[in-house]
Design an enzyme around this catalytic site. Structure first.
Site, mmCIF file in Angstrom:
data_model
loop_
_atom_site.group_PDB
_atom_site.id
_atom_site.type_symbol
_atom_site.label_atom_id
_atom_site.label_comp_id
_atom_site.label_asym_id
_atom_site.label_seq_id
_atom_site.Cartn_x
_atom_site.Cartn_y
_atom_site.Cartn_z
ATOM 1 N N HIS A 131 0.810 -1.217 0.000
ATOM 2 C CA HIS A 131 0.000 0.000 0.000
ATOM 3 C C HIS A 131 0.846 1.270 0.000
ATOM 4 O O HIS A 131 0.466 2.266 -0.629
ATOM 5 C CB HIS A 131 -0.966 -0.021 1.190
ATOM 6 C CG HIS A 131 -2.035 -1.052 1.051
ATOM 7 N ND1 HIS A 131 -2.069 -2.202 1.804
ATOM 8 C CD2 HIS A 131 -3.098 -1.134 0.212
ATOM 9 C CE1 HIS A 131 -3.120 -2.929 1.448
ATOM 10 N NE2 HIS A 131 -3.750 -2.313 0.482
ATOM 11 N N GLU B 294 -9.987 -3.029 1.850
ATOM 12 C CA GLU B 294 -9.461 -3.157 3.216
ATOM 13 C C GLU B 294 -9.347 -1.810 3.930
ATOM 14 O O GLU B 294 -9.276 -1.745 5.152
ATOM 15 C CB GLU B 294 -8.075 -3.805 3.220
ATOM 16 C CG GLU B 294 -7.951 -5.107 2.468
ATOM 17 C CD GLU B 294 -7.315 -4.906 1.104
ATOM 18 O OE1 GLU B 294 -6.428 -5.686 0.741
ATOM 19 O OE2 GLU B 294 -7.723 -3.953 0.407
ATOM 20 N N ASP C 232 -15.955 1.231 -4.119
ATOM 21 C CA ASP C 232 -15.781 -0.222 -4.147
ATOM 22 C C ASP C 232 -17.110 -0.872 -4.499
ATOM 23 O O ASP C 232 -18.164 -0.431 -4.046
ATOM 24 C CB ASP C 232 -15.274 -0.740 -2.800
ATOM 25 C CG ASP C 232 -14.664 -2.131 -2.920
ATOM 26 O OD1 ASP C 232 -15.430 -3.094 -3.122
ATOM 27 O OD2 ASP C 232 -13.430 -2.257 -2.826
ATOM 28 N N ASP D 12 -6.669 0.336 -6.885
ATOM 29 C CA ASP D 12 -6.284 -0.796 -6.032
ATOM 30 C C ASP D 12 -7.277 -1.922 -6.300
ATOM 31 O O ASP D 12 -8.150 -2.226 -5.486
ATOM 32 C CB ASP D 12 -6.297 -0.367 -4.564
ATOM 33 C CG ASP D 12 -5.748 -1.434 -3.638
ATOM 34 O OD1 ASP D 12 -5.236 -2.454 -4.153
ATOM 35 O OD2 ASP D 12 -5.840 -1.257 -2.413
#
Length: 301
Positions: free
Chosen positions: A64, A89, A109, A159
């Protein structure tokens, strides 16, 4: 759910990484993917999606920090508005919020269940980032969001899960998608995407670079070793050139822009991460493929 079993994570059609699991915290087949939260014997707590390890407590900070900081430090001005696609996450969000200048971090997301699991079980990852007043969390498809948003951003961080055929994200690695991202960037802005493994899918790594370079003209690639992924892992940046930052520039911008501790990323790791070895650099001269909607790239597993 207690006990133990093995996760056989297929990295190519002919090899796998075996993980011994001590405990399963939660598991659910959502409308989008199969999500499992476990305790690995070696790597500690970890998130698995569709049989692929996404991150572990052992080394998530490496992934990350290298995803986020080379991009945000290479922007000509400190970022104010940052968009994150994926990153369920909350660790990518955690790193973005370390920037003193950030006024708004929008995280998109597709899977609400991943966020729910993260909030309940993965505090070590998000560290309260979901509750930060600068955070805007949106549950929707990333492509749908990009098509509909009227906002512009200083940086866009992808991501995402790997571009596996029939997955939720493989179309988010195409030329057409990157062109849409370019259209919602502020002047001087840039993007970064996780770019799969140079160890197991080198052609995909290079193709992602080619595709981003085709759209943004300015592009660079980095990599690092991830023990929990059992190999090298790659990142590609577009619109900016973090590879051109000197060690002194990295150090000074960390001091100026970041509030909070970094566990992996510094001037030295920056230099090493962008120092691609000769055998990988040679593939950038050989592989010319660009990923498109008509001919998208997939990882081999």
């Amino acid at each position: 759910m207690f006990g133990w079993h093995w996760l056989l994570e297929w990295q190519t059609p002919y090899e796998f990484h075996g993980h011994l699991i001590e405990k399963v915290f939660a598991e659910e087949k959502t409308p989008y993917q199969h999500v499992t939260l476990v305790e690995f014997t070696r790597f500690g707590k970890g998130l698995i999606i569709d049989g692929k390890v996404q991150s572990t407590l052992y080394d998530e900070h490496i992934y990350h920090e290298l995803l986020v900081h080379p991009l945000l430090l290479s922007l000509p001005k400190p970022p104010k508005n940052v968009l994150i696609l994926g990153g369920g996450e909350g660790a990518t969000l955690r790193e973005v919020l370390k920037y003193k200048s950030v006024e708004k971090a929008v995280m998109v997301d597709i899977d609400e269940k991943v966020i729910e699991f993260a909030k309940k079980y993965l505090y070590e990852w998000h560290q309260g980032a979901f509750e930060d007043k600068r955070t805007s969390l949106i549950i929707t498809d990333g492509l749908k969001f990009i098509n509909e948003t009227k906002d512009k951003y200083d940086a866009i961080i992808l991501d995402l899960t790997d571009p596996i055929k029939d997955s939720t994200s493989y179309m988010l690695y195409t030329k057409e998608f990157y062109e849409k991202l370019r259209g919602i960037l502020n002047q001087g802005g840039g993007i970064v995407t996780q770019a799969t493994s140079p160890s197991f899918s080198l052609e995909v790594y290079v193709t992602i670079y080619n595709t981003i370079k085709e759209v943004f003209k300015e592009a660079s690639a980095s990599y690092t070793y991830m023990a929990s992924f059992d190999g090298l892992w790659g990142f590609v940046y577009g619109g900016v050139r973090p590879d051109l930052l000197s060690e002194d520039e990295v150090n000074s911008r960390i001091r100026e822009r970041i509030s909070g501790q970094l566990r992996f990323y510094d001037d030295y790791s920056h230099k090493i991460s962008f120092s691609l070895p000769k055998n990988i650099k040679s593939e950038f001269k050989k592989i010319t493929k660009v990923s498109t909607e008509k001919d998208p790239i997939y990882v081999p597993a």
